[in-house]
Design a protein around this motif. Structure first.
Motif, PDB file in Angstrom:
ATOM      1  N   PRO A  83       1.143  -1.306   0.051  1.00  0.00           N
ATOM      2  CA  PRO A  83       0.028   0.119   0.003  1.00  0.00           C
ATOM      3  C   PRO A  83       0.793   1.259   0.130  1.00  0.00           C
ATOM      4  CG  PRO A  83      -0.619  -1.722   1.893  1.00  0.00           C
ATOM      5  CD  PRO A  83       0.822  -1.943   1.187  1.00  0.00           C
ATOM      6  N   LEU A  96      -1.113   4.595   3.719  1.00  0.00           N
ATOM      7  CA  LEU A  96      -2.538   3.998   3.431  1.00  0.00           C
ATOM      8  C   LEU A  96      -2.686   2.532   3.742  1.00  0.00           C
ATOM      9  CD1 LEU A  96      -3.287   5.423  -0.067  1.00  0.00           C
ATOM     10  CD2 LEU A  96      -2.822   6.583   2.082  1.00  0.00           C
ATOM     11  N   ARG A  98      -4.616  -1.375   3.622  1.00  0.00           N
ATOM     12  CA  ARG A  98      -5.144  -2.109   2.510  1.00  0.00           C
ATOM     13  C   ARG A  98      -6.826  -2.255   2.310  1.00  0.00           C
ATOM     14  NH1 ARG A  98      -0.942  -5.465   0.476  1.00  0.00           N
ATOM     15  NH2 ARG A  98       0.814  -5.773   1.965  1.00  0.00           N
ATOM     16  N   TRP A  99      -7.269  -1.043   2.063  1.00  0.00           N
ATOM     17  CA  TRP A  99      -8.613  -0.788   1.812  1.00  0.00           C
ATOM     18  C   TRP A  99      -9.100  -0.343   0.494  1.00  0.00           C
ATOM     19  CZ3 TRP A  99      -9.928   2.651   6.863  1.00  0.00           C
ATOM     20  CH2 TRP A  99      -9.782   1.830   7.809  1.00  0.00           C
ATOM     21  N   ASP A 104      -8.952   4.350   1.618  1.00  0.00           N
ATOM     22  CA  ASP A 104      -7.519   4.100   1.847  1.00  0.00           C
ATOM     23  C   ASP A 104      -6.807   5.622   2.196  1.00  0.00           C
ATOM     24  OD1 ASP A 104      -7.615   4.651  -0.790  1.00  0.00           O
ATOM     25  OD2 ASP A 104      -6.092   2.743  -1.095  1.00  0.00           O
TER      26      ASP A 104
END
Ligand SMILES: Cc1cc2nc3c(=O)[nH]c(=O)nc-3n(C[C@H](O)[C@H](O)[C@H](O)COP(=O)(O)OP(=O)(O)OC[C@H]3O[C@@H](n4cnc5c(N)ncnc54)[C@H](O)[C@@H]3O)c2cc1C
Length: 442
Positions: A83, A96, A98-99, A104
């Protein structure tokens, strides 16, 4: 194709996929151009394969990732996907989760360490403005213009390093339009677009060697050690001659100074309209200015970082409390990226100083910011690493003249001088072959 950098190889692969026959001539004995592997020896006597410059890819490099897949490279193995994170050795900065996007980015900003509420609010407000403008701005805007209202800390710790790493041009001189394009594609380009992709193999293995194997397996040729100085139009104007061989079309994927030299020879022999096309193209190419990038490789037994890549501070106090010159924006732990343990790569984008001054300052920076005493391994200064990506820049197009095309990271396109820009231009040139040449050999 003339030139086996990422653009020329991508053009050859794409041309073959369209049914053309392709021959690639490369001046050097190594594939990959500016993104190639180089050999070195560590201070402990062990041989290591380094890169001509430490490179980062991002998840938004869609054409590069597709091209890797075409030539049989497993990107999930060859690249470490992380990320987006711009974290400093002291833990400050942005990371950020991991969305899915844009959650994120929102969470990354809200949870950034070391930033005040005012810092965070200034970035969120500005980012919302960019989004509501669909990531488009006036062509004359610089990145600094776009960021009016962003707090000095966010400018220093996020925008400036992001801009100089993506565009290799400092924010006050960098094109706002191109910066927003990269930002929009990465933050809103779908799952994983903003991810950092760090090569776990040397750059030669990442694409160029696999591409050359693919080209040869599909009936093409890749000829190393072939410096092309002259291309002659056929008297009947239906072909181009390189040495003894005739081609229906030529894609110039070599470096700009070489292209200009080759074109000035062609101009003397060409019809008036082709000579005019060539002159116009050379005028645009001649207006480009270039920026350097320096990579300092340094090593120490047991040296390691808390992450494969860290951001570094520009204005960090040294042992004596004085603000020292700290030129590198990022450091990479090659030991965590498939390379030898203890080897670090420091990247100085838009670098200005000479090799030995930069190397000395980077070693001091490693001491001050990482607490590491390192031995220099190799310092690579690429003086013409990328074109300066300035506001309102007009870049030369793919088409030079009928049957004569160019590709390279500097060609007109949405991206700055990057692997993605190079690959995209190669594909575009191959697609244009259909228009430029009715025949199949290039
Ligand atoms: C130090 C450094 C760090 C970088 N970091 C990043 C990064 O992190 N991320 C990113 O995306 N991009 C990065 N880039 C940019 C990226 O490397 C380039 O955009 C890309 O490699 C350009 O590829 P190209 O094929 O357009 O040109 P080149 O790589 O320059 O290829 C031109 C080729 O033509 C050959 N040639 C020249 N003259 C002749 C001739 N007369 N006959 C035959 N062949 C000839 C050359 O030998 C070379 O192989 C970096 C670049 C440098 C230098």
């Amino acid at each position: 194709m003339v030139g086996a950098g990422w653009a020329g190889l991508a053009a050859a692969v794409a041309a073959i996929r369209q049914g053309h026959k392709a021959t690639v001539f490369e001046a050097s004995h190594t594939l990959g151009g500016r993104a190639r592997a180089i050999n070195a020896k560590l201070p402990n006597g062990i041989s290591a394969v380094l890169d001509n410059g430490q490179h980062i890819l991002i998840g938004a490099y869609s054409e590069t990732l597709r091209m890797l897949q075409t030539v049989g490279v497993d990107a999930e193995l060859a690249l470490l996907r992380l990320p987006l994170a711009l974290v400093f050795p002291d833990g400050g900065g942005l990371q950020l989760p991991r969305w899915p996007a844009p959650l994120d980015a929102a969470w990354g900003i809200l949870s950034a360490r070391g930033w005040s509420l005012t810092d965070k609010a200034s970035l969120i407000k500005t980012a919302l403005r960019w989004q509501s403008d669909s990531f488009v701005c006036a062509s004359t805007d610089s990145v600094a213009d776009l960021c009016i209202g962003v707090s000095p800390r966010v400018m220093r710790e996020l925008i400036a390093p992001l801009c100089v790493s993506a565009l290799n041009t400092p924010a006050e001189r960098a094109s706002g339009q191109v910066f927003l394009r990269v930002l929009g594609d990465s933050l809103f380009g779908g799952a994983g677009s903003s991810n950092l992709l760090l090569p776990r193999v040397d750059l030669g293995r990442l694409f160029p060697e696999a591409a050359a194997r693919w080209i040869e397996a599909h009936g093409g040729q890749v000829q190393l050690g072939q410096r092309i100085g002259q291309i002659q139009p056929d008297p009947a104007r239906t072909a181009w001659h390189i040495g003894e061989q005739a081609f229906d079309a030529v894609i110039l994927a070599n470096s700009l100074p070489n292209i200009t030299k080759v074109l000035s020879n062609i101009e003397l022999l060409a019809t008036q309209s082709v000579a005019t096309d060539i002159r116009n193209w050379v005028r645009l190419a001649g207006a480009l200015r270039f920026e350097a990038i320096t990579t300092v490789y340094a090593w120490a037994q047991g040296a390691t970082l808390q992450a494969p890549m860290l951001a570094l501070r520009h204005d960090h106090p040294g042992d004596d409390g004085q603000m020292g010159l700290a030129p590198a924006q990022f450091v990479f732990d090659r030991g965590q990226l498939g390379g030898p343990a203890g080897l670090l790569a420091f990247v100085v984008s838009a670098s200005h100083l000479d090799r030995s001054s930069l190397q000395a300052q980077v070693l001091q920076q490693a001491k001050d910011q990482l607490g590491l005493t390192l031995h220099p391994v190799q310092t690579v200064v690429e003086k013409r690493a990328t074109f300066a990506c300035t506001p309102g820049l007009r870049r030369p197009p793919i088409h030079i003249a009928p049957g004569l095309l160019a590709c390279g990271d500097y060609c007109d396109g949405p991206y700055p001088a990057t692997l993605e820009g190079a690959v995209r231009s190669g594909i575009e040139a191959a697609v244009a072959l259909g228009d430029s040449a009715n025949n199949t050999q290039s």
